[in-house]
Design a protein around this motif. Structure first.
Motif, PDB file in Angstrom:
ATOM      1  N   UNK A 155       1.499   7.937  12.071  1.00 19.78           N
ATOM      2  CA  UNK A 155       1.122   8.529  10.788  1.00 19.78           C
ATOM      3  C   UNK A 155      -0.350   8.245  10.469  1.00 19.78           C
ATOM      4  N   UNK A 156      -0.980   9.208   9.768  1.00 17.44           N
ATOM      5  CA  UNK A 156      -2.396   9.039   9.409  1.00 17.44           C
ATOM      6  C   UNK A 156      -2.538   8.156   8.172  1.00 17.44           C
ATOM      7  N   UNK A 157      -2.589   6.843   8.389  1.00 19.01           N
ATOM      8  CA  UNK A 157      -2.713   5.896   7.289  1.00 19.01           C
ATOM      9  C   UNK A 157      -4.177   5.634   6.956  1.00 19.01           C
ATOM     10  N   UNK A 158      -4.456   5.495   5.659  1.00 18.86           N
ATOM     11  CA  UNK A 158      -5.769   4.997   5.249  1.00 18.86           C
ATOM     12  C   UNK A 158      -5.845   3.514   5.628  1.00 18.86           C
ATOM     13  N   UNK A 159      -7.072   2.989   5.679  1.00 16.13           N
ATOM     14  CA  UNK A 159      -7.230   1.604   6.135  1.00 16.13           C
ATOM     15  C   UNK A 159      -6.625   0.587   5.183  1.00 16.13           C
ATOM     16  N   UNK A 160      -6.462   1.004   3.916  1.00 12.96           N
ATOM     17  CA  UNK A 160      -5.978   0.015   2.940  1.00 12.96           C
ATOM     18  C   UNK A 160      -4.454  -0.166   2.939  1.00 12.96           C
ATOM     19  N   UNK A 161      -3.746   0.583   3.760  1.00 13.26           N
ATOM     20  CA  UNK A 161      -2.281   0.500   3.716  1.00 13.26           C
ATOM     21  C   UNK A 161      -1.801  -0.896   4.123  1.00 13.26           C
ATOM     22  N   UNK A 162      -0.928  -1.452   3.258  1.00 13.39           N
ATOM     23  CA  UNK A 162      -0.404  -2.791   3.487  1.00 13.39           C
ATOM     24  C   UNK A 162       1.125  -2.710   3.567  1.00 13.39           C
ATOM     25  N   UNK A 163       1.621  -2.581   4.796  1.00  8.70           N
ATOM     26  CA  UNK A 163       3.057  -2.397   4.967  1.00  8.70           C
ATOM     27  C   UNK A 163       3.852  -3.624   4.543  1.00  8.70           C
ATOM     28  N   UNK A 164       3.228  -4.788   4.648  1.00 10.98           N
ATOM     29  CA  UNK A 164       3.919  -6.007   4.232  1.00 10.98           C
ATOM     30  C   UNK A 164       4.304  -5.918   2.750  1.00 10.98           C
ATOM     31  N   UNK A 165       3.356  -5.470   1.937  1.00  9.96           N
ATOM     32  CA  UNK A 165       3.641  -5.329   0.501  1.00  9.96           C
ATOM     33  C   UNK A 165       4.748  -4.303   0.272  1.00  9.96           C
ATOM     34  N   UNK A 166       4.683  -3.200   1.012  1.00  8.07           N
ATOM     35  CA  UNK A 166       5.715  -2.168   0.857  1.00  8.07           C
ATOM     36  C   UNK A 166       7.087  -2.728   1.232  1.00  8.07           C
ATOM     37  N   UNK A 167       7.121  -3.534   2.293  1.00  8.18           N
ATOM     38  CA  UNK A 167       8.419  -4.084   2.725  1.00  8.18           C
ATOM     39  C   UNK A 167       9.011  -4.996   1.649  1.00  8.18           C
ATOM     40  N   UNK A 168       8.146  -5.659   0.886  1.00  8.74           N
ATOM     41  CA  UNK A 168       8.642  -6.512  -0.201  1.00  8.74           C
ATOM     42  C   UNK A 168       9.130  -5.685  -1.392  1.00  8.74           C
ATOM     43  N   UNK A 169       8.576  -4.483  -1.554  1.00 11.06           N
ATOM     44  CA  UNK A 169       8.943  -3.644  -2.711  1.00 11.06           C
ATOM     45  C   UNK A 169      10.219  -2.853  -2.487  1.00 11.06           C
ATOM     46  N   UNK A 170      10.751  -2.870  -1.263  1.00  8.42           N
ATOM     47  CA  UNK A 170      11.804  -1.915  -0.930  1.00  8.42           C
ATOM     48  C   UNK A 170      13.150  -2.590  -0.646  1.00  8.42           C
ATOM     49  N   UNK A 171      13.405  -3.656  -1.358  1.00  7.62           N
ATOM     50  CA  UNK A 171      14.718  -4.323  -1.312  1.00  7.62           C
ATOM     51  C   UNK A 171      15.821  -3.292  -1.533  1.00  7.62           C
ATOM     52  N   UNK A 172      16.847  -3.313  -0.677  1.00  5.78           N
ATOM     53  CA  UNK A 172      17.971  -2.386  -0.851  1.00  5.78           C
ATOM     54  C   UNK A 172      17.779  -1.034  -0.186  1.00  5.78           C
ATOM     55  N   UNK A 173      16.605  -0.788   0.390  1.00  2.00           N
ATOM     56  CA  UNK A 173      16.390   0.465   1.124  1.00  2.00           C
ATOM     57  C   UNK A 173      17.042   0.375   2.506  1.00  2.00           C
TER      58      UNK A 173
END
Ligand code: ATP
Length: 283
Positions: free
Chosen positions: A217-235
């Motif tokens: 995927x074409x991600x911008x440099x600021x993408x922080x997947x670690x933060x996203x993984x913390x926000x997605x409890x229950x996904x």
């Protein structure tokens, strides 16, 4: 789509290891398996909530272990039953994704003969992985079907499962999100007796899944997947995939909306802010 192997699976490490062992041991130690007086168990039921990777990991396993993959899906059969006027392809199988074989056509519903047919096709295609997806709709508890057709299907499954030996090279896998609906006899020793539970992913597993799914995927440099993984409890894994594809779509829309000269030759990119706003609005 298309599965290329274990690298497409995020998390589920214990399940990956169990599957590897089940598939690889018989070929590593054939004599042990030939001489053993015990029936070696190689038939697997994957169960757990929808979207948590049951179907996905089985396809990956077949590809990773170079097994032909024969996949039979419950609701496909039921849909064909409902739309009986259209020409029914009862079971389609793909051998290493290169050919398609249709097992039986213009039948109206799954019958005992189809089960027999599928298992004999699988024996002829060995070594192969024979997979029944949404298995609860194929083999529900007996005694609830006035016509007796489903009961005979389940009986035929029991017969076939009792006949599958590890050394024939047919690994039988089934998946369901409703194991409680299955006929209990299918789960007795020697049948689908290896039960593997695919649960919702942990935070570490979500990070792993996000990384796997976003590889191209074409991600911008600021993408922080670690933060996203913390926000997605229950996904579930499927929810994470939806999150990424929504972000991709949104990025394209934003790009079109802001069309101007400075966009020339550029591509829409997925930014961290975009991912976070979608993640916090979902669920
Ligand atoms: P159902 O019970 O609804 O059939 P399932 O457990 O079989 O669900 P899958 O169909 O395997 O779920 O998952 C849906 C999609 O989510 C997959 O095609 C895949 O893209 C993604 N996905 C789910 N889990 C994972 C995972 N662990 N790693 C990578 N992708 C995953």
């Amino acid at each position: 789509g298309g599965h290329s192997g274990w690298e497409d699976v995020g998390g589920l490490d214990d399940i990956q290891n169990s599957i590897k062992e089940i598939i690889e041991l018989p070929s590593k130690f054939p004599n042990t398996f030939i001489q053993s007086p015990l029936r070696m168990r190689s038939n697997v039921l994957l169960y757990g909530p929808p979207g948590c990777g049951k179907t996905h990991i089985v396809g990956a396993a077949a590809a990773a272990c170079s097994l032909r993959f024969i996949s039979v899906k419950g609701p496909e059969l039921l849909n064909k039953y409902i739309g009986a006027s259209e020409q029914a392809d009862l079971v389609s199988t793909s051998l290493n994704k290169k050919f398609r074989i249709i097992v039986g056509n213009s039948h109206i519903e799954m019958k005992r003969e189809h089960v027999r047919d599928i298992f004999s096709k699988a024996a002829a295609a060995a070594p192969c992985l024979l997979f029944f997806d949404e298995f609860d709709s194929i083999a529900p508890k007996r005694g609830h079907d006035n016509t007796g057709v489903t009961d005979r299907v389940v009986n035929q499954f029991l017969t076939e499962l009792d006949g599958v030996e590890v050394l024939t090279g047919v690994f039988v896998f089934a998946a369901t999100s409703r194991p409680d609906l299955l006929d209990a006899a299918l789960l007795r020793p020697g049948r689908l007796d290896r039960l593997l539970f695919c649960d919702f992913p942990s935070q570490r597993e979500r990070l792993d899944i996000l990384a796997v799914l976003s590889r191209k995927l074409p991600f911008a440099e600021d993408v922080n997947l670690d933060a996203i993984s913390h926000m997605t409890e229950g996904f579930s894994g499927a929810d994470l995939q939806a999150l990424l594809s929504d972000a991709q779509l949104e990025a394209v829309h934003n790009f079109l909306d802001s069309e101007n000269d400075s966009n020339q030759g550029k591509m829409p990119v997925i930014t961290d802010a975009l991912l976070k706003s979608i993640a916090s609005n979902a669920k």
